[in-house]
Motif scaffolding. Structure first.
Motif, mmCIF file in Angstrom:
data_model
loop_
_atom_site.group_PDB
_atom_site.id
_atom_site.type_symbol
_atom_site.label_atom_id
_atom_site.label_comp_id
_atom_site.label_asym_id
_atom_site.label_seq_id
_atom_site.Cartn_x
_atom_site.Cartn_y
_atom_site.Cartn_z
ATOM 1 N N LEU A 93 19.371 32.213 39.448
ATOM 2 C CA LEU A 93 20.541 32.595 38.744
ATOM 3 C C LEU A 93 20.927 31.743 37.776
ATOM 4 C CD1 LEU A 93 22.810 32.756 42.116
ATOM 5 C CD2 LEU A 93 21.715 34.701 41.133
ATOM 6 N N THR A 115 17.174 35.498 44.271
ATOM 7 C CA THR A 115 18.202 34.400 44.818
ATOM 8 C C THR A 115 17.711 33.712 46.075
ATOM 9 O OG1 THR A 115 19.917 35.420 43.735
ATOM 10 C CG2 THR A 115 20.498 33.744 45.032
ATOM 11 N N PRO A 147 17.245 29.836 44.662
ATOM 12 C CA PRO A 147 18.686 30.046 43.984
ATOM 13 C C PRO A 147 18.891 29.743 42.606
ATOM 14 C CG PRO A 147 18.648 28.879 46.186
ATOM 15 C CD PRO A 147 17.252 29.082 45.866
#
Length: 275
Positions: free
Chosen positions: A216, A209, A213
């Motif tokens: 995810l 992450t 990001p």
């Protein structure tokens, strides 16, 4: 293979009296560099991503050739048979670029060093990764093709071990985090004898992450390896705990060495890839 297309180079300008070589820049040959699928081209000076090669047969112009000027022969007329002036050409574009390869695979194996990723790859595919009982055995991503039912298949990649702090440059994992961006499904491999399975999983997810990001958004599967060490009673007790800790992430028990749960694992991955 895939190509980076270099626009035409200037071969020669026109001669002084029109009697010499009249070849032009248009006669120059395009230059090609063949690169594998997944190559990212970046400007070395700015770090800007110029383009990515992601499709079969794709061609991109990386650097355009110069434009030839007009020699004095082009400016002659009935009243000026030998003009003494010409038009200068324009130079070609020069630039330094970085070619960065991101591995293309359907499934990416994510785990700490010595989690058993290379062993799992070796039993699921015909790949022959280096396997040893010390950290960072894998120094580069390894790809393997998993043969599935009815002559179908999918590609799985063993990504070198990630450690806590990899996104900041610790260990070897930070060199290879970019490859995980290309995988549609992430298989998190955690050994059953890990003191805190949830804690180790959280560290891996956190490193991904921090790097990007968007990681995810990928489908995830937790695979508990080395489960030939468990009897049925211990496995049942562990399931109770895992059901509490992993309510939204599916998990499975396997043993690469004992060949346990591998057919079920392939079924699960195929379903995740094709739903």
């Amino acid at each position: 293979m895939f190509h980076l297309k270099f626009a035409r180079h200037i071969k020669a300008g026109h001669g002084g009296d029109g009697g010499g070589d009249r070849s032009t820049g248009a006669d120059g040959e395009d230059k090609f560099i063949e690169v594998p699928l997944g190559t990212v081209v970046k400007d070395k000076e700015t770090g800007e991503t110029l383009f990515e090669i992601t499709e079969d047969g794709e061609k991109q112009i990386l650097s355009r050739g110069g434009k030839g000027g007009l020699g004095n022969w082009h400016f002659r007329s009935s009243t000026n048979q030998t003009p003494r002036y010409s038009q200068p050409g324009l130079p070609g574009v020069e630039m330094d670029v970085i070619l960065e390869l991101k591995v293309l695979a359907d499934v990416g194996l994510v785990g700490f060093p010595n989690a058993g990723k290379s062993t799992l790859l070796s039993v699921l595919t015909s790949a022959k990764p280096k396997i040893a009982d010390y950290p960072f055995t894998t120094l580069k991503p390894n790809l393997g093709i998993v043969a599935y039912r009815d002559f179908q298949s999918f590609v799985i990649a063993d990504i070198p071990g990630i450690i806590e702090g990899a996104a900041e440059g610790k260990g070897l994992g930070h060199y290879f985090l970019r490859h995980i961006e290309r995988n549609s499904t992430l298989l998190f491999l955690v050994p059953v004898d890990t003191p805190d399975i949830k804690g180790e999983y959280d560290i891996l997810v956190n490193e991904l992450t921090k790097y990007n990001p968007e990681m995810l958004d990928k489908e995830r599967l937790l695979v508990i390896s080395k489960c030939d060490m468990l009897d049925d009673e211990l496995k049942a007790e562990m399931k109770v705990q895992l059901d509490k800790e992993f309510k939204d992430i599916p998990y499975m028990f396997i043993s690469s060495v004992a060949q346990q749960g591998l057919s079920e694992l392939k079924d699960k991955l195929w379903k995740m890839l094709n739903d």
